[in-house]
Every structure is written in C-alpha cells, then in structure tokens.
Design a protein around this motif. Sequence first.
Motif, PDB file in Angstrom:
ATOM      1  N   ALA A 130       7.638 -18.521  -9.132  1.00 18.01           N
ATOM      2  CA  ALA A 130       7.734 -17.267  -8.671  1.00 18.01           C
ATOM      3  C   ALA A 130       7.559 -17.269  -7.292  1.00 18.01           C
ATOM      4  CB  ALA A 130       6.406 -16.226  -9.199  1.00 18.01           C
ATOM      5  N   SER A 131       7.052 -18.392  -6.484  1.00 17.05           N
ATOM      6  CA  SER A 131       7.086 -18.869  -5.237  1.00 17.05           C
ATOM      7  C   SER A 131       8.583 -18.795  -4.374  1.00 17.05           C
ATOM      8  CB  SER A 131       6.315 -19.805  -4.875  1.00 17.05           C
ATOM      9  OG  SER A 131       5.099 -19.965  -5.360  1.00 17.05           O
ATOM     10  N   LYS A 132       9.399 -18.964  -5.501  1.00 19.66           N
ATOM     11  CA  LYS A 132      10.861 -19.416  -4.728  1.00 19.66           C
ATOM     12  C   LYS A 132      11.609 -18.025  -4.756  1.00 19.66           C
ATOM     13  CE  LYS A 132      11.060 -23.754  -7.416  1.00 19.66           C
ATOM     14  NZ  LYS A 132      11.984 -24.498  -8.243  1.00 19.66           N
ATOM     15  N   HIS A 133      11.100 -16.957  -5.274  1.00 26.19           N
ATOM     16  CA  HIS A 133      11.802 -15.608  -5.058  1.00 26.19           C
ATOM     17  C   HIS A 133      11.154 -14.458  -4.375  1.00 26.19           C
ATOM     18  CE1 HIS A 133      14.169 -17.212  -8.574  1.00 26.19           C
ATOM     19  NE2 HIS A 133      13.047 -17.247  -9.364  1.00 26.19           N
ATOM     20  N   VAL A 134      10.398 -15.148  -3.551  1.00 25.20           N
ATOM     21  CA  VAL A 134       9.949 -13.986  -2.291  1.00 25.20           C
ATOM     22  C   VAL A 134       9.864 -14.776  -1.068  1.00 25.20           C
ATOM     23  CG1 VAL A 134       8.463 -12.849  -4.167  1.00 25.20           C
ATOM     24  CG2 VAL A 134       7.687 -14.835  -2.985  1.00 25.20           C
ATOM     25  N   GLU A 135       9.657 -13.821  -0.176  1.00 24.36           N
ATOM     26  CA  GLU A 135       9.661 -14.275   1.420  1.00 24.36           C
ATOM     27  C   GLU A 135       8.022 -14.340   1.900  1.00 24.36           C
ATOM     28  OE1 GLU A 135      11.278 -13.205   5.834  1.00 24.36           O
ATOM     29  OE2 GLU A 135      11.777 -12.213   3.864  1.00 24.36           O
ATOM     30  N   ILE A 136       7.608 -15.295   2.479  1.00 25.59           N
ATOM     31  CA  ILE A 136       6.161 -15.339   2.953  1.00 25.59           C
ATOM     32  C   ILE A 136       6.313 -14.927   4.509  1.00 25.59           C
ATOM     33  CG2 ILE A 136       4.239 -16.519   3.466  1.00 25.59           C
ATOM     34  CD1 ILE A 136       4.544 -15.779   0.585  1.00 25.59           C
ATOM     35  N   ARG A 137       5.454 -13.822   4.935  1.00 26.09           N
ATOM     36  CA  ARG A 137       5.411 -13.399   6.188  1.00 26.09           C
ATOM     37  C   ARG A 137       3.989 -13.421   6.714  1.00 26.09           C
ATOM     38  NH1 ARG A 137       9.626  -8.211   6.637  1.00 26.09           N
ATOM     39  NH2 ARG A 137      11.247  -9.161   5.397  1.00 26.09           N
ATOM     40  N   VAL A 138       3.531 -13.536   7.998  1.00 23.84           N
ATOM     41  CA  VAL A 138       2.367 -13.416   8.503  1.00 23.84           C
ATOM     42  C   VAL A 138       2.100 -12.265   9.478  1.00 23.84           C
ATOM     43  CG1 VAL A 138       0.575 -14.522   9.730  1.00 23.84           C
ATOM     44  CG2 VAL A 138       1.838 -15.716   7.997  1.00 23.84           C
ATOM     45  N   ASP A 139       1.238 -11.443   9.250  1.00 22.45           N
ATOM     46  CA  ASP A 139       0.889 -10.366  10.384  1.00 22.45           C
ATOM     47  C   ASP A 139       2.138  -9.629  10.598  1.00 22.45           C
ATOM     48  OD1 ASP A 139      -1.890 -11.120  10.696  1.00 22.45           O
ATOM     49  OD2 ASP A 139      -1.392 -12.609  12.038  1.00 22.45           O
ATOM     50  N   THR A 140       2.942  -9.381   9.702  1.00 19.82           N
ATOM     51  CA  THR A 140       4.436  -8.449  10.065  1.00 19.82           C
ATOM     52  C   THR A 140       3.950  -6.881   9.471  1.00 19.82           C
ATOM     53  OG1 THR A 140       5.508  -8.886   8.105  1.00 19.82           O
ATOM     54  CG2 THR A 140       5.758 -10.322   9.850  1.00 19.82           C
ATOM     55  N   ALA A 141       2.998  -6.785   8.503  1.00 18.03           N
ATOM     56  CA  ALA A 141       2.688  -5.487   7.911  1.00 18.03           C
ATOM     57  C   ALA A 141       1.166  -5.308   7.788  1.00 18.03           C
ATOM     58  CB  ALA A 141       3.448  -5.187   6.763  1.00 18.03           C
ATOM     59  N   PHE A 142       0.097  -5.654   8.621  1.00 16.93           N
ATOM     60  CA  PHE A 142      -1.181  -5.727   8.768  1.00 16.93           C
ATOM     61  C   PHE A 142      -1.609  -4.462   7.851  1.00 16.93           C
ATOM     62  CE2 PHE A 142      -5.703  -5.296   9.701  1.00 16.93           C
ATOM     63  CZ  PHE A 142      -6.243  -6.506   9.320  1.00 16.93           C
ATOM     64  N   ALA A 143      -1.352  -3.604   8.661  1.00 14.93           N
ATOM     65  CA  ALA A 143      -1.947  -2.066   8.302  1.00 14.93           C
ATOM     66  C   ALA A 143      -1.520  -1.682   7.089  1.00 14.93           C
ATOM     67  CB  ALA A 143      -1.587  -0.879   9.149  1.00 14.93           C
ATOM     68  N   ASP A 144      -0.224  -2.042   6.559  1.00 12.44           N
ATOM     69  CA  ASP A 144      -0.041  -1.772   5.297  1.00 12.44           C
ATOM     70  C   ASP A 144      -0.614  -2.502   4.111  1.00 12.44           C
ATOM     71  OD1 ASP A 144       2.048   0.054   6.155  1.00 12.44           O
ATOM     72  OD2 ASP A 144       3.488  -1.619   6.585  1.00 12.44           O
ATOM     73  N   VAL A 145      -0.902  -3.782   4.442  1.00 16.24           N
ATOM     74  CA  VAL A 145      -1.611  -4.654   3.579  1.00 16.24           C
ATOM     75  C   VAL A 145      -2.837  -3.951   3.268  1.00 16.24           C
ATOM     76  CG1 VAL A 145      -2.565  -6.891   2.978  1.00 16.24           C
ATOM     77  CG2 VAL A 145      -0.228  -6.652   4.021  1.00 16.24           C
ATOM     78  N   VAL A 146      -3.642  -3.698   4.267  1.00 22.42           N
ATOM     79  CA  VAL A 146      -5.052  -3.006   4.057  1.00 22.42           C
ATOM     80  C   VAL A 146      -4.923  -1.916   3.413  1.00 22.42           C
ATOM     81  CG1 VAL A 146      -7.062  -2.475   5.408  1.00 22.42           C
ATOM     82  CG2 VAL A 146      -5.721  -4.283   6.273  1.00 22.42           C
ATOM     83  N   HIS A 147      -4.170  -1.063   3.726  1.00 24.79           N
ATOM     84  CA  HIS A 147      -3.850   0.340   2.974  1.00 24.79           C
ATOM     85  C   HIS A 147      -3.731  -0.192   1.578  1.00 24.79           C
ATOM     86  CE1 HIS A 147      -3.722   4.468   3.301  1.00 24.79           C
ATOM     87  NE2 HIS A 147      -2.663   4.582   2.551  1.00 24.79           N
ATOM     88  N   ALA A 148      -2.919  -0.772   1.175  1.00 24.77           N
ATOM     89  CA  ALA A 148      -2.467  -1.229  -0.272  1.00 24.77           C
ATOM     90  C   ALA A 148      -3.793  -1.867  -0.772  1.00 24.77           C
ATOM     91  CB  ALA A 148      -1.377  -2.194  -0.154  1.00 24.77           C
ATOM     92  N   CYS A 149      -4.570  -2.446  -0.323  1.00 28.19           N
ATOM     93  CA  CYS A 149      -5.719  -3.049  -0.921  1.00 28.19           C
ATOM     94  C   CYS A 149      -7.048  -1.733  -0.982  1.00 28.19           C
ATOM     95  CB  CYS A 149      -6.241  -4.207   0.079  1.00 28.19           C
ATOM     96  SG  CYS A 149      -5.450  -5.703   0.229  1.00 28.19           S
ATOM     97  N   ALA A 150      -6.781  -0.833  -0.186  1.00 31.96           N
ATOM     98  CA  ALA A 150      -7.471   0.300  -0.045  1.00 31.96           C
ATOM     99  C   ALA A 150      -7.370   1.409  -1.377  1.00 31.96           C
ATOM    100  CB  ALA A 150      -7.815   1.003   1.194  1.00 31.96           C
ATOM    101  N   ASP A 151      -6.223   1.239  -1.828  1.00 30.18           N
ATOM    102  CA  ASP A 151      -5.702   2.250  -2.674  1.00 30.18           C
ATOM    103  C   ASP A 151      -6.711   2.669  -3.769  1.00 30.18           C
ATOM    104  OD1 ASP A 151      -4.554   3.729  -4.864  1.00 30.18           O
ATOM    105  OD2 ASP A 151      -2.586   2.417  -5.196  1.00 30.18           O
ATOM    106  N   PRO A 152      -7.251   3.947  -3.795  1.00 30.59           N
ATOM    107  CA  PRO A 152      -8.528   4.351  -4.656  1.00 30.59           C
ATOM    108  C   PRO A 152      -8.232   4.368  -6.229  1.00 30.59           C
ATOM    109  CG  PRO A 152      -7.438   6.064  -3.570  1.00 30.59           C
ATOM    110  CD  PRO A 152      -6.816   4.959  -3.104  1.00 30.59           C
ATOM    111  N   ARG A 153      -6.835   4.021  -6.555  1.00 31.73           N
ATOM    112  CA  ARG A 153      -6.786   3.654  -7.862  1.00 31.73           C
ATOM    113  C   ARG A 153      -6.958   2.441  -8.559  1.00 31.73           C
ATOM    114  NH1 ARG A 153      -0.507   5.933  -7.389  1.00 31.73           N
ATOM    115  NH2 ARG A 153      -1.001   4.367  -5.788  1.00 31.73           N
ATOM    116  N   ARG A 154      -7.077   1.487  -7.492  1.00 30.70           N
ATOM    117  CA  ARG A 154      -7.372   0.213  -7.869  1.00 30.70           C
ATOM    118  C   ARG A 154      -8.884   0.023  -8.358  1.00 30.70           C
ATOM    119  NH1 ARG A 154      -6.600  -3.928  -3.712  1.00 30.70           N
ATOM    120  NH2 ARG A 154      -6.416  -5.348  -5.496  1.00 30.70           N
ATOM    121  N   THR A 155      -9.086  -0.757  -9.486  1.00 28.94           N
ATOM    122  CA  THR A 155     -10.451  -1.095 -10.062  1.00 28.94           C
ATOM    123  C   THR A 155     -11.272  -1.483  -9.075  1.00 28.94           C
ATOM    124  OG1 THR A 155      -9.485  -1.257 -12.246  1.00 28.94           O
ATOM    125  CG2 THR A 155     -11.635  -2.011 -12.182  1.00 28.94           C
ATOM    126  N   GLY A 156     -12.263  -1.119  -8.839  1.00 30.12           N
ATOM    127  CA  GLY A 156     -13.366  -1.484  -7.871  1.00 30.12           C
ATOM    128  C   GLY A 156     -12.974  -1.186  -6.300  1.00 30.12           C
TER     129      GLY A 156
END
Length: 231
Positions: A83-109
């Motif tokens: 799976a690692s071979k089929h994605v690109e890793i980036r650091v700090d290019t979409a911080f706000a988007d990552v946090v917002h995705a983690c905050a999705d109220p539909r996620r368990t917990g």
Amino acid sequence: MPTDPPSRWQFPDLADPDLDARTDDLIAVGADLEPGTLLEAYRSGLFPMPEGRGSRRLGWWSPVERGVLPLDGLRVSRSLRQASKHVEIRVDTAFADVVHACADPRRTGSWIDARIEAAYARLHELGRAHSVETWRDGELVGGLYGVSIGGLFAGESMFHRVRDASKVVLVALVEILRDEHAGSRLLDVQWRTDHLASLGVVEIPRADYLRRLAVALELPEPAGLRVTPGR
C-alpha cells in the motif's frame, strides 16, 4: 528552533507519589488552549481532551498506562508495504485539512471540536504541530497530526479515506523519527487500542513514561519535522 510562548498555568507534578498512586487518567480540569499552555502540558506529560463527548469542560489527561510506539517495534505487513508504494507522503502541506478530517463528527469517538482545531492551528503556526499526510492522485486520503517538542512526538489523531492510508502515514512518521537519536525518541499515542496494538503499540506505566519524556525533551527536533514557524 521555534520560540515557545510562556504559560500562565502550572500543572500538577505527575511525579508526586500521592498523584502517581491514583488510578485516574484524568488529572486536572480547566485552564485554556493557548500555545504556551499546551506546550507546558506536553512537557509535563499531559494532553488536552474534553472531559466527555460534547463537554465544554477541558480535561488534562495522563494515562496510568500510556500508549507508545517503540520505533524499532513497528509491525509492517506485506500488504501494508504494498500500500505504501501507491501513495505519496507529504509533511505539513495540508495541516488544517488533516485536523478537520480527524474532527469529522461522523467518526466513532470523535472529540475534536472547533476549540481544538483552532488551538492546534496556532501551534502549527509556531512550528510545533505537524501533519504527516498520504496523497493519491492529488487527493488527501489519510493523515495524522501531533505535537513535536525535541525528541517527543505526541500523536493526537489520524484518519483515512482509503484502506490502510492511516497505517501508511504512521509508517512514514516512524521513518522520519528514525535517526541517530531514535533510541531515545518518544512516539506517544496516548492510549493503546486493538488497532494500534496490531501495529506494535505497547503500554508503559506513567512513571516510565515520565522518565522517557525527560530524556526525549533534551533531544533535537527530527530533521524531517523542522518547519519554519509561520509556514
């Protein structure tokens, strides 16, 4: 190196024998989410989270049994390597988007509210909070965010939109932290879950965590997370 603001709060000394004898993970309630407060908390072995889902009362937590991922203990399956071979890793290019995705109220917990999002955005501007991201075909498909102080990386949350994307990003973070100081760096994941345990996360007593934290805080930042404040 980022210049950290001061804190106007003093947190409990977790090394106090009377406190250590308690079996509660919740140590204190109150204070604020200013950058100096957050950084002082992490240096003290604490992290913030609302006292309960939907609660406005801010709790400061230090698990009696802390979840940590030994950098030499990460378990990477063959399918995960693929799976690692089929994605690109980036650091700090979409911080706000990552946090917002983690905050999705539909996620368990889900527990991340607007206060938390804003607070970690400020830490990111100071160069203290970072996101590690997985991208595929120009789309953000997974990520995690956390706080970096010296040799401590305190992971806060992760998300995925395609299978294994959050696992891949954790593998990438471990690779960032594996340098000449890897033996003393501390990758904190707060609590051990079955999912994290499958990747190698273990539990250590609070006292052991505090000893390792003191060592880690004296280390330099990992090169892969040295971001200019205000980026």
